[in-house]
Design an enzyme around this catalytic site. Structure first.
Site: not given
Length: 383
Positions: A137, A210, A348
């Site tokens: 991420h 997210h 996501e």
């Protein structure tokens, strides 16, 4: 007397200008509203802001410029009662302390990159290994931990534009990357997210959001009885570190088949499935049956008690379905609620994980003469 009133008015206006906590709001003729308040200070003293987008039907979405984070989101149940349906924190302090990406914008590269390395145009780049041996991420300070520049957008539907420029070499990625994300709260109780980016050097990019959803309206409950449909006929098996093996496996005949709606509880604890064991439940990327860049339905979630329905539409080729497997009851969220195991789910939209190291996967490379553009819509209804 008039002089005293005038002086008081001037002092009040000056106070509002100097105080970041002073509320400001804009309202149009359709009863749409954008309100701004302080969300608290960062450790370095910078002020953060919280913007509330409200449409005419009464839905409210609160977004912070810290991490581009969706902090709360109210949606009506089948009795017309609006309740918050996402996990989050009461102030920026909770996000700074450390939470698993609640509601955040994710970048420069969402999901995992194997061993924190990739090669681009013959040069190897090294990233932080912030998820075991892998990069996750965007790194130690990804887009979820930066302060975005926020601009409210006036119009028929309330919107918030967020911009940020990631510098060349930031978190190990090449290129100065200029990013723009626009959240628009639509009339039909949908939140549209438009992503756009350009770069001055060839780089990689995979942006997503997210948010953790719990459609029950009771964030103290789990999401196991939520019913999920994924418009995906394949998924990506992973190794023990959750990196895709490179295989695109059909969902037919296994617990990853969500082509027809089914409860999450139906397969998430099936320890006879090696992929469920690897992810500790569902934490995989599903390949959408329609992989075109058009806006299409990717997923639907239905919560029977509340009657809430969430549909996800996207221009992306895949969606990561994560069922909150790593939530463990150690995080205190909004209103003092302790977030228990599997108390939220994420959908996501994205390109495939580890794409820079998998030439057969859809490319996540962005060049200087190109513009990255994707759109995802989260739409609420009831039944």
């Amino acid at each position: 007397m008039k002089k005293q009133v005038k002086t008081a008015a001037v002092l009040f206006l000056l106070a509002c200008v100097s105080m970041t906590s002073c509320n400001t709001s804009k309202k149009d003729n359709n009863n749409n509203m954008i309100e701004k308040v302080s969300f608290g200070k960062l450790p370095d003293g910078q002020e953060t802001e919280l913007y509330t987008l409200k449409n005419a039907s009464g839905m409210e979405v609160k977004i912070s410029n810290f991490g581009g984070t969706v902090v709360s989101w109210t949606a009506p149940n089948n009795k017309g009662v609006y309740e918050d349906v996402i996990l989050g924190c009461d102030s920026v302090a909770g996000y700074v302390k450390g939470v698993p990406y609640f509601g955040a914008l994710i970048g420069r590269f969402g999901n995992r990159i194997a061993n924190g390395k990739f090669t681009l145009e013959g040069k190897e780049y090294t990233l932080a290994q912030n998820n075991g041996v892998n990069a996750l991420h965007g790194g130690l300070k990804g887009f979820d931990k930066v302060l975005w520049t926020a601009t409210p957008i006036e119009g028929e539907e309330p919107a918030l534009k967020l911009t940020y420029t990631a510098k060349d070499g930031e978190e190990g990625y090449p290129g100065n990357l200029s990013v723009e994300v626009v959240y628009t709260l639509q009339k039909d109780n949908a939140l549209k997210i438009d992503y756009k980016a350009t770069t001055d050097k060839t780089t990689i990019i995979n942006l997503t959001n997210h948010t953790y959803f719990n459609l029950n309206g009771n964030l103290d409950s789990d999401i196991l009885e939520h019913e999920v449909t994924l418009n995906a006929d394949k998924f990506l098996p992973v190794d023990k570190t959750l990196i895709p093996t490179g295989e695109l496996k059909p969902v037919t005949g296994n617990v990853f088949d969500f082509l027809k709606s089914k409860k999450i509880s139906a397969g998430i604890n099936d320890t006879t499935d090696t992929q469920i064991k690897a992810g500790g439940g569902y934490d995989h990327c599903w390949v959408l049956t329609d992989s075109t860049k058009t806006l299409k339905s990717a997923a639907t979630v239905y919560e029977p008690k509340s009657g809430r329905v969430l549909e996800v539409l996207t221009t992306e080729p895949a969606i990561q379905f994560y069922a909150g497997n790593f939530l463990n009851g150690t995080i205190k969220g909004k209103n003092g609620i302790i977030y228990k195991h599997r108390s939220g789910l994420c959908l996501e939209t994205q390109h495939y994980p580890d794409s820079p190291n998998k030439p057969a996967f859809p490319s996540t490379v962005l060049k200087p003469n190109e513009t990255y553009q994707t759109t995802t819509v989260y739409k609420f209804s009831v039944k």
